[in-house]
Scaffold this motif. Structure first.
Motif, PDB file in Angstrom:
ATOM      1  N   PHE A   1      56.553 -38.355  42.449  1.00 16.76           N
ATOM      2  CA  PHE A   1      57.756 -37.754  41.406  1.00 16.76           C
ATOM      3  C   PHE A   1      58.059 -36.365  42.052  1.00 16.76           C
ATOM      4  CE2 PHE A   1      58.419 -35.007  37.694  1.00 16.76           C
ATOM      5  CZ  PHE A   1      59.828 -35.488  37.338  1.00 16.76           C
ATOM      6  N   LEU A   2      56.987 -35.705  42.253  1.00 16.25           N
ATOM      7  CA  LEU A   2      57.491 -34.334  42.650  1.00 16.25           C
ATOM      8  C   LEU A   2      58.207 -34.541  44.078  1.00 16.25           C
ATOM      9  CD1 LEU A   2      54.254 -32.525  41.743  1.00 16.25           C
ATOM     10  CD2 LEU A   2      56.532 -32.222  40.751  1.00 16.25           C
ATOM     11  N   VAL A   3      57.628 -35.191  44.845  1.00 13.18           N
ATOM     12  CA  VAL A   3      58.138 -35.217  46.349  1.00 13.18           C
ATOM     13  C   VAL A   3      59.485 -35.898  46.418  1.00 13.18           C
ATOM     14  CG1 VAL A   3      57.558 -35.799  48.546  1.00 13.18           C
ATOM     15  CG2 VAL A   3      55.721 -34.935  47.171  1.00 13.18           C
ATOM     16  N   ARG A   4      59.392 -37.375  45.898  1.00 10.01           N
ATOM     17  CA  ARG A   4      60.593 -38.138  46.122  1.00 10.01           C
ATOM     18  C   ARG A   4      61.700 -37.757  45.039  1.00 10.01           C
ATOM     19  NH1 ARG A   4      59.816 -39.435  51.247  1.00 10.01           N
ATOM     20  NH2 ARG A   4      57.779 -40.753  51.288  1.00 10.01           N
ATOM     21  N   GLY A   5      61.338 -37.266  43.794  1.00  9.53           N
ATOM     22  CA  GLY A   5      62.213 -37.133  42.793  1.00  9.53           C
ATOM     23  C   GLY A   5      62.726 -35.621  42.813  1.00  9.53           C
TER      24      GLY A   5
ATOM     25  N   ALA B   1      58.601 -30.824  26.814  1.00  7.10           N
ATOM     26  CA  ALA B   1      58.681 -30.409  27.897  1.00  7.10           C
ATOM     27  C   ALA B   1      59.299 -31.484  29.130  1.00  7.10           C
ATOM     28  CB  ALA B   1      57.566 -29.873  28.627  1.00  7.10           C
ATOM     29  N   TRP B   2      58.986 -32.710  28.837  1.00  4.28           N
ATOM     30  CA  TRP B   2      59.337 -33.964  29.611  1.00  4.28           C
ATOM     31  C   TRP B   2      60.680 -34.496  29.252  1.00  4.28           C
ATOM     32  CZ3 TRP B   2      57.854 -36.453  33.985  1.00  4.28           C
ATOM     33  CH2 TRP B   2      56.498 -36.484  34.292  1.00  4.28           C
ATOM     34  N   ALA B   3      60.923 -34.108  28.051  1.00  2.00           N
ATOM     35  CA  ALA B   3      62.667 -34.279  27.916  1.00  2.00           C
ATOM     36  C   ALA B   3      63.402 -33.654  28.681  1.00  2.00           C
ATOM     37  CB  ALA B   3      62.723 -34.124  26.400  1.00  2.00           C
ATOM     38  N   ALA B   4      62.919 -32.086  28.586  1.00  2.00           N
ATOM     39  CA  ALA B   4      63.740 -31.071  29.421  1.00  2.00           C
ATOM     40  C   ALA B   4      63.982 -31.409  30.730  1.00  2.00           C
ATOM     41  CB  ALA B   4      63.017 -29.528  29.178  1.00  2.00           C
ATOM     42  N   VAL B   5      62.851 -31.988  31.416  1.00  2.00           N
ATOM     43  CA  VAL B   5      63.021 -32.300  32.818  1.00  2.00           C
ATOM     44  C   VAL B   5      63.718 -33.608  32.917  1.00  2.00           C
ATOM     45  CG1 VAL B   5      61.673 -33.081  34.863  1.00  2.00           C
ATOM     46  CG2 VAL B   5      60.790 -31.071  33.385  1.00  2.00           C
ATOM     47  N   LEU B   6      63.652 -34.571  32.257  1.00  2.00           N
ATOM     48  CA  LEU B   6      64.178 -36.023  32.499  1.00  2.00           C
ATOM     49  C   LEU B   6      65.438 -36.014  32.099  1.00  2.00           C
ATOM     50  CD1 LEU B   6      61.354 -38.330  31.491  1.00  2.00           C
ATOM     51  CD2 LEU B   6      61.875 -37.351  33.807  1.00  2.00           C
ATOM     52  N   LEU B   7      66.105 -35.119  31.138  1.00  2.31           N
ATOM     53  CA  LEU B   7      67.506 -35.191  30.677  1.00  2.31           C
ATOM     54  C   LEU B   7      68.456 -34.578  31.523  1.00  2.31           C
ATOM     55  CD1 LEU B   7      66.957 -34.153  26.916  1.00  2.31           C
ATOM     56  CD2 LEU B   7      67.612 -36.646  27.820  1.00  2.31           C
TER      57      LEU B   7
ATOM     58  N   THR C   1      69.986 -33.408  37.698  1.00  2.00           N
ATOM     59  CA  THR C   1      69.832 -32.973  39.086  1.00  2.00           C
ATOM     60  C   THR C   1      68.349 -32.538  39.092  1.00  2.00           C
ATOM     61  OG1 THR C   1      70.553 -30.703  38.266  1.00  2.00           O
ATOM     62  CG2 THR C   1      72.003 -32.020  39.510  1.00  2.00           C
ATOM     63  N   PRO C   2      67.591 -32.280  40.149  1.00  3.99           N
ATOM     64  CA  PRO C   2      66.277 -31.668  39.992  1.00  3.99           C
ATOM     65  C   PRO C   2      66.191 -30.630  39.219  1.00  3.99           C
ATOM     66  CG  PRO C   2      66.942 -32.152  42.409  1.00  3.99           C
ATOM     67  CD  PRO C   2      68.139 -32.375  41.427  1.00  3.99           C
ATOM     68  N   ALA C   3      65.239 -30.389  38.386  1.00  2.00           N
ATOM     69  CA  ALA C   3      64.782 -29.478  37.387  1.00  2.00           C
ATOM     70  C   ALA C   3      64.499 -28.046  38.125  1.00  2.00           C
ATOM     71  CB  ALA C   3      63.904 -29.800  36.298  1.00  2.00           C
ATOM     72  N   PRO C   4      64.580 -26.730  37.589  1.00  2.00           N
ATOM     73  CA  PRO C   4      64.216 -25.665  38.326  1.00  2.00           C
ATOM     74  C   PRO C   4      62.772 -25.591  38.513  1.00  2.00           C
ATOM     75  CG  PRO C   4      65.662 -25.086  36.552  1.00  2.00           C
ATOM     76  CD  PRO C   4      65.454 -26.450  36.452  1.00  2.00           C
ATOM     77  N   ASP C   5      62.121 -24.946  39.439  1.00  2.88           N
ATOM     78  CA  ASP C   5      60.720 -24.946  39.712  1.00  2.88           C
ATOM     79  C   ASP C   5      60.086 -24.529  38.543  1.00  2.88           C
ATOM     80  OD1 ASP C   5      61.453 -25.907  42.105  1.00  2.88           O
ATOM     81  OD2 ASP C   5      60.966 -24.139  43.321  1.00  2.88           O
ATOM     82  N   TRP C   6      60.500 -23.620  37.720  1.00  2.00           N
ATOM     83  CA  TRP C   6      59.690 -22.992  36.490  1.00  2.00           C
ATOM     84  C   TRP C   6      59.617 -24.056  35.577  1.00  2.00           C
ATOM     85  CZ3 TRP C   6      61.648 -22.938  31.790  1.00  2.00           C
ATOM     86  CH2 TRP C   6      63.186 -23.166  31.631  1.00  2.00           C
TER      87      TRP C   6
ATOM     88  N   GLY D   1      66.963 -40.600  39.984  1.00  2.00           N
ATOM     89  CA  GLY D   1      67.309 -41.518  39.022  1.00  2.00           C
ATOM     90  C   GLY D   1      66.432 -42.570  38.717  1.00  2.00           C
ATOM     91  N   ASP D   2      65.867 -42.973  39.661  1.00  2.00           N
ATOM     92  CA  ASP D   2      64.759 -44.080  39.490  1.00  2.00           C
ATOM     93  C   ASP D   2      63.384 -43.480  38.656  1.00  2.00           C
ATOM     94  OD1 ASP D   2      66.309 -45.627  40.991  1.00  2.00           O
ATOM     95  OD2 ASP D   2      65.490 -44.939  42.985  1.00  2.00           O
ATOM     96  N   PHE D   3      63.034 -42.096  39.059  1.00  2.00           N
ATOM     97  CA  PHE D   3      62.157 -41.647  38.543  1.00  2.00           C
ATOM     98  C   PHE D   3      62.407 -41.280  37.228  1.00  2.00           C
ATOM     99  CE2 PHE D   3      60.012 -41.148  42.822  1.00  2.00           C
ATOM    100  CZ  PHE D   3      58.760 -41.619  42.608  1.00  2.00           C
TER     101      PHE D   3
END
Length: 451
Positions: free
Chosen positions: A252-256, A307-313, A316-321, A393-395
């Motif tokens: 997830f981190l590498v491909r997504g 936290a997961w909702a903030a990332v998955l919504l 585009t890739p989420a900020p690193d923080w 999008g897949d992840f």
């Protein structure tokens, strides 16, 4: 079912130096079990190439391993009540060593699957054995914190899998790296034989359960709402960090999210460090507020969901923080899941703790394997081109399945919390009031040591 409780002549101090020595040895076995369990997390991409498998097949490695683990928890609990922690720790070490060594030399997908299944069988014997040692060797006021320490320090095995194993795989290659890892089990077998002891009493409590009475024995423990409250607490809080650390977090981190492999490995290690820190905090809270243990679990899960909702919504890739915040929130689920065993301890006499802890442990790992498998299915349904073809999008679609499990788990925790409170008020008057006042309550079958 006939139960034989040994004489309770105490020959060793409880909660003193010998207890800590035995716990440290058992903890070392648990660290090794977590290492073996987590080893595929950093080797997942290499395994996909070595065995030429799809995402669903790759997830099957860990799913089968966890399925064996979860499926053996109740039988292991019965064996634990009958034979004690020492013998089961030795049996677990033998199976884990054999499984990891077989995995080192496996060159085909079926052979590798069998090896991981054997490893899962050995892993199944370890954690509940350590928890039983904590229950009988430590004072009641010490047990919540030592239980948390067991969980959080045990996760250093994931750190060893994330960094040193990655180094060994690069420098030594697949076969030699996993063969070296398997050899540690032989050393620990000797240490367990020399140091571990089941009980501070001259004769440890054992339970002789006839085969024809096994079903009734399990039904009796299962019928206690405290057992199911512990199981659903474990189910709800544990699966996400297991899924992330064991298999899908790294891809997830590498491909997504577009992270480098080095950065992804570093975050996995940092998550383990956060597990240790948050475990100390949760351990103190659980000891201070025994009546609100279920709400502590629900609060942690709510933070994970946010936290997961903030990332998955995000499209585009989420900020690193934000990814780091999500990862740390997820990691807190590990210590939160340990509360399930503390809940079961409040409802269960010592001679049935093996069975109760086995049922509790089924919860999180059953959720983990189902969620892990479902993520792989969703990925393959969206993109059939294999690991290299998956994108953000897949992840996003695949990782969102976690919310199904969180929703079910919270509902069940609230349900069995109500039933558990009613059970204590009916069967043990005064227990609820004692916990409301912030004092630990001990099931009568545990005795009153340390209270």
């Amino acid at each position: 079912m006939s139960e034989l409780i040994g004489a309770r002549e105490q020959v060793h101090d409880i909660g003193r130096r010998r207890a800590w020595a035995i716990w440290l040895v058992a903890l070392a076995v648990y660290v090794l079990a977590v290492f073996h369990r987590s080893s595929l997390g950093v080797a997942g991409l290499l395994a996909a190439e070595r065995f030429d498998v799809t995402a669903t097949q790759l997830s099957f490695f860990t799913v089968l391993q966890l399925l064996v683990y979860a499926g053996l928890q109740v039988p292991v609990g019965v064996l634990l009540d009958r034979y004690g922690s020492r013998r089961l720790l030795l049996g677990g070490l033998v199976l884990m060593t054999a499984g990891q060594l077989a995995f080192a030399f496996a060159t085909s997908f079926p052979a590798a699957v069998v090896a991981r299944a054997v490893l899962g069988a050995g892993d199944a014997m370890v954690f509940v054995s350590v928890i039983r040692l904590v229950t009988v060797w430590f004072l009641v006021r010490q047990a919540p914190m030592v239980t948390q320490l067991t969980g959080v320090v045990g996760q250093t095995g994931a750190i060893i899998a994330a960094a040193p194993l990655s180094f060994l795989l690069r420098e030594l290659g697949w076969t030699r790296a996993f063969a070296v890892a398997s050899s540690v089990g032989v050393v620990l077998m000797v240490v367990v034989v020399l140091v571990a002891k089941d009980s501070p009493y001259r004769r440890a409590d054992v339970v002789s359960v006839k085969l024809r009475a096994l079903a009734q024995s399990v039904r009796t423990v299962w019928g206690n709402p405290g057992t199911r409250l512990g199981m659903w607490s474990h189910f709800t809080s544990q699966f996400s960090v297991t899924v992330f650390a064991l298999l899908w977090g790294f891809p997830f981190l590498v491909r997504g999210q577009g992270w480098s492999e080095a950065s992804a490995g570093t975050l996995l290690m940092a998550m383990t460090g956060w597990v240790i820190l948050s475990g100390f905090v949760l351990g103190a809270l659980v000891a201070r507020y025994p009546f609100y243990r279920s709400w502590i679990v629900i609060t942690v899960v709510a933070l994970m969901m946010a936290a997961w909702a903030a990332v998955l919504l995000r499209t585009t890739p989420a900020p690193d923080w934000l990814v780091v915040v999500m990862a740390f929130a997820t990691a807190t689920g590990g210590p939160a899941s340990m509360v399930g065993f503390d809940l079961a301890r409040s409802f269960t006499p010592v001679h049935a703790l093996g069975r109760a802890n086995g049922i509790v442990n089924v919860g999180g790992f059953m959720a983990s394997l189902l969620c892990m498998a479902l993520i792989g299915v969703v990925l393959d349904l969206r993109e059939g081109g294999g690991m290299a073809a998956y994108d953000l999008g897949d992840f996003r679609a695949a990782m969102a399945v976690q919310f199904l499990f969180w929703g079910l788990g919270i509902t069940q925790v609230l349900r069995f919390r109500r039933r558990g409170i009613a059970h204590l008020q009916r069967v043990h008057p005064g227990a609820v009031d004692q916990m409301r006042a912030g004092r630990p309550w001990v099931h009568p079958g545990l005795g009153q040591e340390g209270v």
